[in-house]
Design a protein around this motif. Structure first.
Motif, PDB file in Angstrom:
ATOM      1  N   ARG A  51     162.385  24.782  23.657  1.00  0.00           N
ATOM      2  CA  ARG A  51     161.622  24.247  22.542  1.00  0.00           C
ATOM      3  C   ARG A  51     162.367  23.039  21.981  1.00  0.00           C
ATOM      4  O   ARG A  51     163.577  23.085  21.791  1.00  0.00           O
ATOM      5  N   HIS A  52     161.661  21.944  21.759  1.00  0.00           N
ATOM      6  CA  HIS A  52     162.288  20.749  21.195  1.00  0.00           C
ATOM      7  C   HIS A  52     162.370  20.894  19.682  1.00  0.00           C
ATOM      8  O   HIS A  52     161.360  20.830  18.984  1.00  0.00           O
ATOM      9  N   GLY A  53     163.583  21.098  19.182  1.00  0.00           N
ATOM     10  CA  GLY A  53     163.765  21.235  17.740  1.00  0.00           C
ATOM     11  C   GLY A  53     162.920  22.368  17.196  1.00  0.00           C
ATOM     12  O   GLY A  53     162.971  23.503  17.684  1.00  0.00           O
ATOM     13  N   GLU A 101     158.237  25.238  26.265  1.00  0.00           N
ATOM     14  CA  GLU A 101     157.823  24.436  27.409  1.00  0.00           C
ATOM     15  C   GLU A 101     158.491  24.881  28.707  1.00  0.00           C
ATOM     16  O   GLU A 101     159.616  25.384  28.706  1.00  0.00           O
TER      17      GLU A 101
END
Length: 335
Positions: free
Chosen positions: A233-235, A241
């Protein structure tokens, strides 16, 4: 003499220490689709124009959010935000605030507006698309507009509103058989595919957990076609993802129900009629419109905003015995 620097605003933090940097702004509660999982065929009672925030009021609140509260991303939602009159002009004025600016849309009308929105300062777009089959699209949305959505997606990518994300809500017995097809479509078109678990936010109150296709099921279907490499997870982004092994392509899953990410939530929402919501599933709102129209100064609005976020709960509690649905449906809250 050294130039003066403006001190960074104090973070917008709740009692659990979560810092909020993402503001979702609903521009209208109106929509030109009648999706079966969102609203009845006849639509809803739309907000009277006088109750909807004006461009000037939106700009003032967004300016307070960015300059006083540390908001870094602004996402324009609806209803259907492309129905807002003068949208490119509003986007141009919002772009001067310096925050990242994105849009979530059903894609109808995007083919015409994408170049103008990009020129006005919009950075990227998310487009909702639950099926690639025209007859199924018409059944789900009660409108025969799939070709318009596909044209809008292509126009968004051509205009540089990237990454262009495609959002789909798989529902059992409706479109869960298109999970692989949607990913292949996104890969071929250069879009980023995301699947979202359905949530109890429909106007009819007909949401059924048994009809929800879970993240685990989605990943199981995808795993039969591709080897999935976790990206994470981005941030504080809501999507987990995975990369399709051997390719640069990434697919995301937003598991709001079965894998809630409330502990890292950095979002706050402003409805089209100026109500501040500290959670998508909040049962209380703070009336910023009344403050605006009552003559409150920026200090007073900032204080109300911080107080609202300070009251945010630990999570949405879907599945708990005491869970209470919000009074507003998703179309009136804004994504």
């Amino acid at each position: 003499m050294a130039p003066r620097t403006t001190p960074a605003p104090a973070p917008l933090v709740d009692r659990f220490g979560r810092v909020h940097t993402d503001l979702r702004i609903s521009l209208t509660d109106r929509c030109n689709l009648r999706c079966t999982y969102c609203m009845p065929a006849e639509g809803l009672d739309w907000l009277p124009k006088a109750e909807v925030l004006t461009d000037g009021e939106l700009l003032r609140l967004a300016g307070i959010a960015v300059h006083r509260l540390g908001i870094r991303t602004l996402r324009l939602t609806g209803g259907e935000p492309l129905l807002r009159r003068g949208l490119p002009g509003l986007v141009e004025r919002l772009s001067t605030l310096g925050a990242e600016l994105s849009l979530t849309t059903n894609g109808i009308g995007l083919a015409r507006l994408a170049p103008e929105l990009k020129q006005a300062g919009l950075h990227r777009a998310n487009v909702s698309l639950d099926t690639l089959r025209p007859e199924r699209y018409a059944a789900i949305t009660r409108r025969d507009r799939l070709a318009d959505v596909l044209a809008g997606l292509a126009a968004a990518r051509a205009a540089g509103l990237e990454p262009v994300k495609v959002n789909a809500v798989p529902v059992r017995g409706v479109n869960e058989d298109e999970i692989v097809d949607l990913v292949e479509f996104a890969v071929a078109g250069g879009y980023r595919m995301r699947f979202i678990e359905s949530m109890p936010l429909d106007a009819q109150g007909a949401w059924n957990r048994e009809a929800m296709v879970t993240a685990e099921e989605i990943l199981g279907v995808l795993g039969e076609r591709w080897r999935l490499v976790p990206v994470g997870r981005h941030g504080n982004a809501p999507a987990e993802e995975w990369r399709l092994d051997g390719t640069p392509h990434v697919v995301g899953v937003i598991a709001s129900v079965t894998r809630p990410f409330c502990g890292g939530c950095d979002r706050v929402r402003l409805t089209a009629d100026g109500q501040l919501r500290n959670c998508l599933f909040a049962t209380e709102e703070s009336d910023l419109r009344a403050l605006l129209r009552g003559g409150a100064d920026d200090d007073g609005i900032e204080a109300a905003w911080r107080a609202c976020v300070a009251r945010k709960g630990p999570g949405h509690r879907i599945g708990d015995e005491g869970f209470v649905r919000p009074d507003r449906p998703m179309s009136a809250i804004g994504g």
